[in-house]
Design a protein around this motif. Structure first.
Motif, PDB file in Angstrom:
ATOM      1  N   LEU A  31      37.790  28.897  32.783  1.00 29.40           N
ATOM      2  CA  LEU A  31      39.070  29.455  32.811  1.00 29.40           C
ATOM      3  C   LEU A  31      38.797  31.093  32.860  1.00 29.40           C
ATOM      4  O   LEU A  31      39.423  31.750  33.649  1.00 29.40           O
ATOM      5  CB  LEU A  31      39.957  29.287  31.462  1.00 29.40           C
ATOM      6  N   VAL A  32      37.573  31.434  32.114  1.00 34.13           N
ATOM      7  CA  VAL A  32      37.488  33.008  32.131  1.00 34.13           C
ATOM      8  C   VAL A  32      36.843  33.478  33.549  1.00 34.13           C
ATOM      9  O   VAL A  32      37.019  34.496  33.904  1.00 34.13           O
ATOM     10  CB  VAL A  32      36.636  33.307  31.074  1.00 34.13           C
ATOM     11  N   ILE A  33      36.100  32.429  34.099  1.00 33.84           N
ATOM     12  CA  ILE A  33      35.790  32.925  35.546  1.00 33.84           C
ATOM     13  C   ILE A  33      36.982  32.903  36.343  1.00 33.84           C
ATOM     14  O   ILE A  33      36.904  33.728  37.344  1.00 33.84           O
ATOM     15  CB  ILE A  33      34.628  31.801  36.028  1.00 33.84           C
ATOM     16  N   GLY A  34      37.994  32.201  36.501  1.00 39.95           N
ATOM     17  CA  GLY A  34      39.023  32.243  37.214  1.00 39.95           C
ATOM     18  C   GLY A  34      39.910  33.713  36.811  1.00 39.95           C
ATOM     19  O   GLY A  34      40.535  34.125  37.605  1.00 39.95           O
ATOM     20  N   GLN A  35      39.804  34.036  35.548  1.00 39.37           N
ATOM     21  CA  GLN A  35      40.500  35.147  35.014  1.00 39.37           C
ATOM     22  C   GLN A  35      39.734  36.408  35.742  1.00 39.37           C
ATOM     23  O   GLN A  35      40.328  37.397  36.273  1.00 39.37           O
ATOM     24  CB  GLN A  35      40.466  35.340  33.386  1.00 39.37           C
ATOM     25  N   PHE A  36      38.339  36.233  35.724  1.00 38.92           N
ATOM     26  CA  PHE A  36      37.624  37.294  36.450  1.00 38.92           C
ATOM     27  C   PHE A  36      37.986  37.340  37.923  1.00 38.92           C
ATOM     28  O   PHE A  36      38.264  38.595  38.341  1.00 38.92           O
ATOM     29  CB  PHE A  36      35.929  37.129  36.307  1.00 38.92           C
ATOM     30  N   ALA A  37      38.203  36.289  38.468  1.00 41.35           N
ATOM     31  CA  ALA A  37      38.537  36.460  39.720  1.00 41.35           C
ATOM     32  C   ALA A  37      39.960  36.839  40.244  1.00 41.35           C
ATOM     33  O   ALA A  37      40.156  37.568  40.982  1.00 41.35           O
ATOM     34  CB  ALA A  37      38.555  34.690  40.565  1.00 41.35           C
ATOM     35  N   LYS A  38      40.847  36.437  39.177  1.00 39.09           N
ATOM     36  CA  LYS A  38      42.121  37.100  39.258  1.00 39.09           C
ATOM     37  C   LYS A  38      42.258  38.709  39.031  1.00 39.09           C
ATOM     38  O   LYS A  38      43.066  39.316  39.630  1.00 39.09           O
ATOM     39  CB  LYS A  38      42.991  36.464  38.159  1.00 39.09           C
ATOM     40  N   ASP A  39      41.343  39.032  38.222  1.00 41.53           N
ATOM     41  CA  ASP A  39      41.215  40.612  37.920  1.00 41.53           C
ATOM     42  C   ASP A  39      40.741  41.318  39.172  1.00 41.53           C
ATOM     43  O   ASP A  39      41.415  42.373  39.442  1.00 41.53           O
ATOM     44  CB  ASP A  39      40.422  40.806  36.720  1.00 41.53           C
ATOM     45  N   VAL A  40      39.661  40.774  39.737  1.00 39.68           N
ATOM     46  CA  VAL A  40      39.139  41.364  40.819  1.00 39.68           C
ATOM     47  C   VAL A  40      40.292  41.146  42.258  1.00 39.68           C
ATOM     48  O   VAL A  40      40.564  42.512  42.785  1.00 39.68           O
ATOM     49  CB  VAL A  40      37.815  40.788  41.384  1.00 39.68           C
ATOM     50  N   TRP A  41      41.003  40.123  42.252  1.00 36.24           N
ATOM     51  CA  TRP A  41      42.201  40.227  43.351  1.00 36.24           C
ATOM     52  C   TRP A  41      43.247  40.913  43.247  1.00 36.24           C
ATOM     53  O   TRP A  41      43.543  41.767  44.213  1.00 36.24           O
ATOM     54  CB  TRP A  41      42.392  38.503  43.381  1.00 36.24           C
TER      55      TRP A  41
END
Length: 141
Positions: A31-41
């Motif tokens: 989930l945190v990896i997904g949040q990281f991708a969302k932050d970058v996006w």
């Protein structure tokens, strides 16, 4: 009065709890990896790369904490002990994350809200103290 069957039951329960902890840590990491991708996006689409970079960096610090806890859980399952350095490392990572995100989020969580220079210096002092503790504990082990 020692009951071997009860001791075995508690050990099996403990093993089950640690399996649950390991799975929860793995799920949280995904989930945190997904949040990281969302932050970058989000940063790429809003064209505010500085703010997005700091949020993504804060998310990576959370992933670092999860990685440390997964390593500790692996060590516990293998050796039956959790190194003290893990707790000090998690405290240090959390303080460093706070130090980075204070200017971005402030005390109330809104951008531009500054909690005060004293609070910032308290976090810096805490980082130094926990860093020294980490050095002493890791040197001892």
């Amino acid at each position: 009065m020692y009951r071997p069957w009860f001791s075995r039951l508690l050990q099996k329960l403990n093993d089950l709890i640690h399996l649950f902890i390991a799975l929860a840590l793995a799920g949280a990491s995904v989930l945190v990896i997904g949040q990281f991708a969302k932050d970058v996006w989000h940063g790429l689409h809003t064209h505010n790369l500085t703010l997005a970079f700091l949020h993504a960096l804060g998310t990576l610090f959370i992933l670092w904490v999860l990685s440390s806890l997964i390593g500790a859980e692996t060590t516990y399952l293998r050796d039956g002990a959790i190194p003290l350095t893990v707790f000090v490392e998690v405290a240090l990572i959390t303080l460093l994350r706070q130090l980075i995100l204070i200017p971005v989020e402030g005390d109330s969580g809104h951008a531009g809200s500054w909690p005060g220079l004293e609070f910032y210096w308290m976090i810096i002092a805490a980082v130094l103290v926990v860093g020294i503790a980490y050095y002493l504990v890791s040197r001892r082990q």
